[in-house]
Design a protein around this motif. Structure first.
Motif, short mmCIF file in Angstrom:
data_model
loop_
_atom_site.label_atom_id
_atom_site.label_comp_id
_atom_site.label_asym_id
_atom_site.label_seq_id
_atom_site.Cartn_x
_atom_site.Cartn_y
_atom_site.Cartn_z
N ASP A 295 0.80 -1.14 0.05
CA ASP A 295 -0.04 -0.09 -0.12
C ASP A 295 0.82 1.31 -0.09
OD1 ASP A 295 -2.35 -1.39 0.09
OD2 ASP A 295 -2.53 -1.35 2.03
N SER A 296 2.18 1.20 -0.10
CA SER A 296 3.17 2.40 0.11
C SER A 296 3.94 2.44 -1.34
CB SER A 296 3.71 2.40 1.19
OG SER A 296 4.71 1.42 1.86
N VAL A 297 4.47 1.18 -1.80
CA VAL A 297 5.44 0.98 -2.70
C VAL A 297 4.83 0.87 -4.16
CG1 VAL A 297 7.58 -0.30 -3.50
CG2 VAL A 297 7.24 0.54 -1.12
N VAL A 298 5.10 1.73 -5.04
CA VAL A 298 4.41 1.38 -6.41
C VAL A 298 5.42 0.60 -7.17
CG1 VAL A 298 3.82 2.71 -8.42
CG2 VAL A 298 3.14 3.59 -6.18
N LEU A 299 4.63 -0.44 -7.88
CA LEU A 299 5.42 -1.30 -8.83
C LEU A 299 5.08 -0.93 -10.27
CD1 LEU A 299 6.98 -3.89 -9.60
CD2 LEU A 299 5.11 -5.13 -9.13
N LEU A 300 5.94 -0.54 -11.00
CA LEU A 300 5.76 -0.10 -12.10
C LEU A 300 6.56 -1.07 -13.39
CD1 LEU A 300 6.38 3.60 -11.89
CD2 LEU A 300 4.10 2.61 -11.70
N VAL A 301 5.95 -1.10 -14.66
CA VAL A 301 6.57 -1.83 -15.61
C VAL A 301 7.14 -0.82 -16.66
CG1 VAL A 301 6.47 -3.56 -17.56
CG2 VAL A 301 5.47 -3.88 -15.21
N ASP A 302 8.14 -0.81 -17.01
CA ASP A 302 8.69 0.15 -18.29
C ASP A 302 8.21 -0.42 -19.65
OD1 ASP A 302 10.59 2.02 -19.18
OD2 ASP A 302 11.42 0.33 -20.31
N ASP A 303 7.50 0.52 -20.38
CA ASP A 303 7.17 0.39 -21.66
C ASP A 303 6.05 -0.60 -22.21
OD1 ASP A 303 7.22 0.86 -24.45
OD2 ASP A 303 8.88 -0.33 -24.83
N ARG A 304 6.00 -1.57 -21.30
CA ARG A 304 5.08 -2.72 -21.69
C ARG A 304 3.73 -2.72 -21.24
NH1 ARG A 304 8.23 -7.17 -23.77
NH2 ARG A 304 6.19 -7.82 -24.46
N LEU A 305 3.05 -2.00 -21.86
CA LEU A 305 1.51 -2.15 -21.64
C LEU A 305 0.85 -3.54 -21.71
CD1 LEU A 305 -1.06 -0.34 -20.87
CD2 LEU A 305 -1.46 -0.03 -23.47
N ASP A 306 1.29 -4.30 -22.51
CA ASP A 306 0.71 -5.49 -22.78
C ASP A 306 1.15 -6.63 -21.41
OD1 ASP A 306 3.42 -5.52 -23.39
OD2 ASP A 306 3.50 -7.31 -24.52
N VAL A 307 2.29 -6.32 -20.86
CA VAL A 307 2.90 -6.98 -19.82
C VAL A 307 1.98 -6.43 -18.47
CG1 VAL A 307 4.67 -7.17 -18.20
CG2 VAL A 307 5.13 -7.25 -20.41
N VAL A 308 1.69 -5.16 -18.28
CA VAL A 308 1.00 -4.62 -17.29
C VAL A 308 -0.56 -5.30 -17.27
CG1 VAL A 308 -0.08 -2.71 -15.99
CG2 VAL A 308 2.32 -2.40 -17.16
N LEU A 309 -1.04 -5.30 -18.62
CA LEU A 309 -2.37 -5.62 -18.55
C LEU A 309 -2.34 -7.28 -18.36
CD1 LEU A 309 -3.50 -3.65 -21.79
CD2 LEU A 309 -4.28 -3.67 -19.41
N ALA A 310 -1.39 -8.21 -18.93
CA ALA A 310 -1.44 -9.51 -18.63
C ALA A 310 -1.30 -9.78 -17.34
CB ALA A 310 -0.45 -10.09 -19.56
N ARG B 104 -2.00 -8.07 -14.67
CA ARG B 104 -3.34 -7.77 -13.97
C ARG B 104 -4.31 -8.80 -14.15
NH1 ARG B 104 -4.42 -1.16 -14.00
NH2 ARG B 104 -2.75 -0.63 -12.53
N GLU B 105 -4.38 -9.31 -15.49
CA GLU B 105 -5.35 -10.28 -15.80
C GLU B 105 -5.34 -11.54 -14.67
OE1 GLU B 105 -8.79 -11.75 -17.60
OE2 GLU B 105 -8.08 -9.83 -17.63
N ALA B 106 -3.77 -11.82 -14.50
CA ALA B 106 -3.46 -12.89 -13.67
C ALA B 106 -3.61 -12.54 -12.10
CB ALA B 106 -1.83 -13.36 -14.34
N GLY B 107 -3.93 -11.55 -11.84
CA GLY B 107 -4.24 -11.12 -10.36
C GLY B 107 -2.76 -10.42 -9.90
N ILE B 108 -2.09 -10.14 -10.48
CA ILE B 108 -0.82 -9.58 -10.06
C ILE B 108 -0.85 -8.15 -9.79
CG2 ILE B 108 1.59 -9.34 -10.24
CD1 ILE B 108 1.60 -11.86 -12.23
N LYS B 109 -0.37 -7.43 -8.58
CA LYS B 109 -0.91 -6.27 -8.32
C LYS B 109 0.49 -5.50 -9.03
CE LYS B 109 -1.26 -2.75 -4.64
NZ LYS B 109 -0.37 -1.87 -4.87
N VAL B 110 0.06 -5.00 -10.01
CA VAL B 110 1.12 -4.00 -10.86
C VAL B 110 0.41 -2.75 -10.90
CG1 VAL B 110 2.33 -3.59 -12.89
CG2 VAL B 110 2.04 -5.68 -12.19
N ASP B 111 1.03 -1.64 -10.47
CA ASP B 111 0.27 -0.50 -10.08
C ASP B 111 0.36 0.77 -11.49
OD1 ASP B 111 -0.24 -1.10 -7.45
OD2 ASP B 111 2.10 -0.81 -7.40
N GLY B 112 1.16 0.41 -12.47
CA GLY B 112 1.12 1.40 -13.62
C GLY B 112 2.38 0.83 -14.38
N ILE B 113 2.64 1.98 -15.32
CA ILE B 113 3.54 2.00 -16.14
C ILE B 113 4.44 3.20 -16.42
CG2 ILE B 113 2.13 3.27 -17.85
CD1 ILE B 113 3.06 0.85 -19.96
N HIS B 114 5.65 3.00 -16.93
CA HIS B 114 6.60 4.24 -17.05
C HIS B 114 6.70 3.95 -18.61
CE1 HIS B 114 9.73 7.21 -16.30
NE2 HIS B 114 10.47 6.29 -17.35
#
Length: 235
Positions: free
Chosen positions: A70-85, A87-97
């Motif tokens: 609830d305090s450290v944000v997890l981001l993925v660089d560039d890969r919108l497909d990875v973030v969406l996939a 999240r679909e798998a129930g993984i808490k990814v907080d956004g994108i860079h």
């Protein structure tokens, strides 16, 4: 939870499997979190989408086990497909860079939703122009630099003729003063840079090799966060 409301980019780790000197990404992330880092971005130019999704799962678990979901944000660089996939798998990814040549920030916002974090990076002088001429409402922070030439991102600040353009502290101070969103600075940042960097007023620093490539990542992380907070002085 709206992670935009808790976003803290003061000590920002960027890491991928090619940066760790053969160690597990999750172990580097744990060391950084234990050392006081506040934001994690997974970045790799060699990992497949499935490998990146697996890294998201491992990293989210490390953050959860640290009690910092609830305090450290997890981001993925560039890969919108990875973030969406992920999240679909129930993984808490907080956004994108993303960079200015990547997927547009408004597209990221459309697909990730209003509660997700979207960061944008570019050379400092390009961000100065961006702030003056473009809509920043889709963006939560700017990643600026490079402060120094860096082997971790060999294209960072590089002109078409190969010349590396680094950014002076005065430019960073100006960017901080005019930017409507927080600014985090990286590109070869070392512990010895942090006092002068903080004096510009920017909101944080990001590093790759200074922690992920350190012989003792935990000690390196503690030193850098201590310096940023003013708890110690650089040697």
């Amino acid at each position: 939870m709206n992670m935009r409301s808790v976003l803290d980019i003061s000590a920002y780790l960027v890491v991928g499997p090619e940066n760790t000197k053969g160690r597990q990404v999750k172990d580097i992330v744990k060391a950084a979190l234990d050392g006081g880092f506040t934001c994690v971005q997974l970045r790799s130019k060699v990992a497949s989408a499935r490998e990146m999704i697996s890294l998201c799962k491992e990293t989210a678990q490390v953050i959860a086990e640290s009690g910092k979901s609830d305090s450290v944000v997890l981001l993925v660089d560039d890969r919108l497909d990875v973030v969406l996939a992920a999240r679909e798998a129930g993984i808490k990814v907080d956004g994108i860079h993303v960079g200015q040549s990547d997927i547009p920030v408004e597209v990221c916002r459309k697909y990730l939703g209003k509660d997700s974090v979207v960061g944008l990076s570019a050379r400092t002088e390009e961000l100065l122009d961006y702030v003056a001429h473009y809509d920043t409402r889709y963006i939560d922070y700017f990643g600026a630099g490079p402060l120094h030439e860096t082997p971790s991102k060999r294209d960072c600040g590089r002109l078409p003729d190969g010349t590396v353009i680094t950014r002076g502290l005065d430019e960073l101070k100006t960017l901080h003063e005019i930017s409507p969103v927080p600014v985090v600075v990286g590109g070869g940042v070392k512990a010895r840079d942090l006092k002068a960097l903080k004096a510009t007023g920017v909101d944080g620093f990001f590093v790759i090799s200074a922690v992920a490539g350190a012989a003792d990542p935990l000690a390196a992380a503690r030193e850098m966060t201590g310096l940023w907070k003013g708890h110690k002085s650089a040697d």
